[in-house]
Design a protein around this motif. Structure first.
Motif, mmCIF file in Angstrom:
data_model
loop_
_atom_site.group_PDB
_atom_site.id
_atom_site.type_symbol
_atom_site.label_atom_id
_atom_site.label_comp_id
_atom_site.label_asym_id
_atom_site.label_seq_id
_atom_site.Cartn_x
_atom_site.Cartn_y
_atom_site.Cartn_z
ATOM 1 N N UNK A 20 20.123 31.275 61.576
ATOM 2 C CA UNK A 20 20.808 30.739 63.231
ATOM 3 C C UNK A 20 21.658 31.901 63.668
ATOM 4 N N UNK A 21 22.398 32.491 62.621
ATOM 5 C CA UNK A 21 23.184 33.607 63.346
ATOM 6 C C UNK A 21 22.090 34.579 64.072
ATOM 7 N N UNK A 22 21.214 34.833 63.350
ATOM 8 C CA UNK A 22 20.287 35.744 63.947
ATOM 9 C C UNK A 22 19.747 35.224 65.469
ATOM 10 N N UNK A 23 19.615 33.842 65.745
ATOM 11 C CA UNK A 23 19.168 33.364 66.794
ATOM 12 C C UNK A 23 20.336 33.438 67.852
ATOM 13 N N UNK A 24 21.526 33.264 67.676
ATOM 14 C CA UNK A 24 22.607 33.193 68.561
ATOM 15 C C UNK A 24 23.204 34.695 68.768
#
Length: 497
Positions: A20-24
């Protein structure tokens, strides 16, 4: 029943949080790259960040993987391809080895990240909802950035010459088009599931997603708008016709944006391009007329002058003795294709262009760059045909001739072998899709599967038509997410979700 090893990451939900952190973080890194470029600061910071992210993903993927041999096999293939590429450059001479190898690593990122995301999904199925949620928030962050660029009057425009299109603090319009086209259908499908009973908010979400594509203004962004909006409507009709509110919201927003086509940045820019094309054709015609006039004034002695060697400039107005077709083209080709003429000679360039004097050929930047790379490849040994050219050799007289199509770019920079491997890798995923759909399409054709399928198709369209995906790490990671999701959703033994 055989128990499966559970990653310690998945026990505490760390792996879904990580992806999720990678995406945002992706749009935030893009914004940083934009301002580094605008302020003329060294891009070493952003390069280190992206390569560190890739290394972290590879380490995490290897750690949670139950099939680590895949990583060793992949590393072996990339090592052979890299060694072959280095060997191909030793003959002509390696100009800038480190920059060239860094470029190869950018190309390698997409398959590496795809394998890593597949490992994450195998380790914890909750990674898929985290990826979908991450792409939803990714879109919202992009929308906020574009809004800030408008408020602060720092929008750089998609088309800077005509000052059209809302690009925001993002550097490359084609990559941004690919990102939005890939992420928007996934984000909208996630929103339909979460907001089906809140039609007003759902309609606003649809308007934001499709509005970003509309405002960007590239032709492929508009195609992505059409594919995402109508594609999801058709998917809902086939999957669940009871979701009338969602279909209504989608159809309303899509039709409004498509109906506003004459007001779009793309339409206004195309009118400007068409007007400029007429001016350029008139200019080419005048150059040819001038050259013909100069030729008629040459005496027989001047007409018998010996042609200079390729790479040397010919005195303007001196006609070509060997081929009278070349004489009228000299000024036009010098004006529009000067770099090619200076490096390869007018004879070869004119032959490659079929002695054309059309503005659609001579002012076509895409064709110009492909032509340069074709001629350069002809001058190189077979090893270059197999393993590619050095990136630095694609710059001549200060102009960059790196091609504007991803597949052409893979061929010229990784050779025929590199292109073959890339095509085989990409082709494996639609084959998986067709196999499971033929087997049981009702089970596998879900809304989330359809959204990733639309994202895949729009990504492949960008791969075919632009250089904005496979060689751009900021865009290729979105393709990696889509491919990994396709792999996970198309596995034959998957349970109903």
């Amino acid at each position: 029943m055989t128990s499966q090893r559970v990653s310690p990451w998945s026990r505490f939900g760390k792996l879904p949080t990580f992806v999720f952190i990678l995406c945002i973080s992706q749009p935030l890194m893009d914004v940083l790259s934009y301002w580094v470029e605008e302020l003329q600061i060294s891009n070493a910071i952003t390069l280190v960040l992206r390569f560190a992210m890739l290394a972290l993903m590879a380490a995490a993927g290897y750690r949670v993987s139950r099939r680590r041999r895949v990583y060793w096999i992949g590393a072996g293939i990339l090592a052979v391809l890299t060694a072959g590429h280095i060997w191909a450059q030793l003959g002509p001479g390696y100009g800038a080895m480190m920059g060239d190898l860094a470029n190869l690593l950018r190309i390698y990122q997409m398959p590496i990240c795809t394998v890593c995301f597949i490992s994450f999904l195998r380790a914890d199925p909750e990674v898929l909802p985290a990826l979908r949620k991450g792409l939803f928030w990714n879109i919202l962050i992009i929308a906020l950035v574009e809004l800030l660029s408008l408020v602060t009057n720092t929008n750089p425009f998609t088309y800077r010459n005509s000052r059209e299109g809302l690009l925001g603090w993002f550097y490359f319009a084609n990559s941004q088009s690919a990102i939005l086209s890939a992420a928007a259908p996934v984000a909208m499908a996630w929103a339909i599931e979460k907001l089906e009973n809140r039609p007003v908010i759902l309609t606003l979400v649809m308007a934001v997603n499709l509005g970003l594509l509309y405002g960007l203004g590239t032709r492929l962004a508009y195609l992505g708008l059409f594919a995402a909006g109508l594609g999801l409507v058709i998917s809902l009709l086939l999957i669940d016709r009871r979701q009338k509110k969602a279909m209504g919201a989608l159809l309303l927003v899509t039709v409004l944006f498509l109906g506003a086509f004459p007001l779009s940045p793309m339409y206004r820019n195309q009118k400007t391009v068409a007007a400029n094309a007429v001016k350029k054709q008139n200019h080419i015609n005048s150059l040819i007329a001038t050259q013909n006039f100069l030729r008629h004034r040459q005496d027989l002695t001047a007409s018998a002058a010996v042609d200079p060697e390729p790479g040397q400039l010919r005195p303007m107005g001196t006609p070509f003795r060997e081929d009278p077709k070349l004489g009228p083209l000299e000024l036009a080709y010098e004006s529009y294709l000067g770099g090619l003429v200076h490096r390869f000679g007018l004879e070869r360039v004119a032959e490659l262009y079929g002695y054309s004097s059309k503005v659609s050929d001579l002012s076509n930047i895409r064709k110009l760059r492909i032509s340069y790379c074709k001629l350069l490849m002809q001058d190189r040994p077979v090893s270059s045909l197999l393993f590619g050219l050095e990136l630095g050799d694609l710059t001549w007289e200060g102009y960059i001739y790196d091609v504007e199509n991803d597949l052409h770019g893979i061929f010229f920079q990784c050779g025929g072998l590199g292109l073959l491997l890339m095509v085989l890798f990409l082709a494996w995923f639609p084959i998986r899709i067709l196999r499971v759909l033929i087997r049981d399409w009702k089970r596998y054709f879900t809304l989330q599967a359809a959204s990733f399928g639309i994202g895949f198709l729009t990504s492949m369209t960008h791969v075919w038509a632009t250089a904005g995906v496979l060689r751009r790490p900021n865009a290729s990671i979105y393709l990696s997410v889509i491919l990994a999701a396709i792999f996970w959703l198309s596995r034959p033994d998957r349970a109903e979700t």
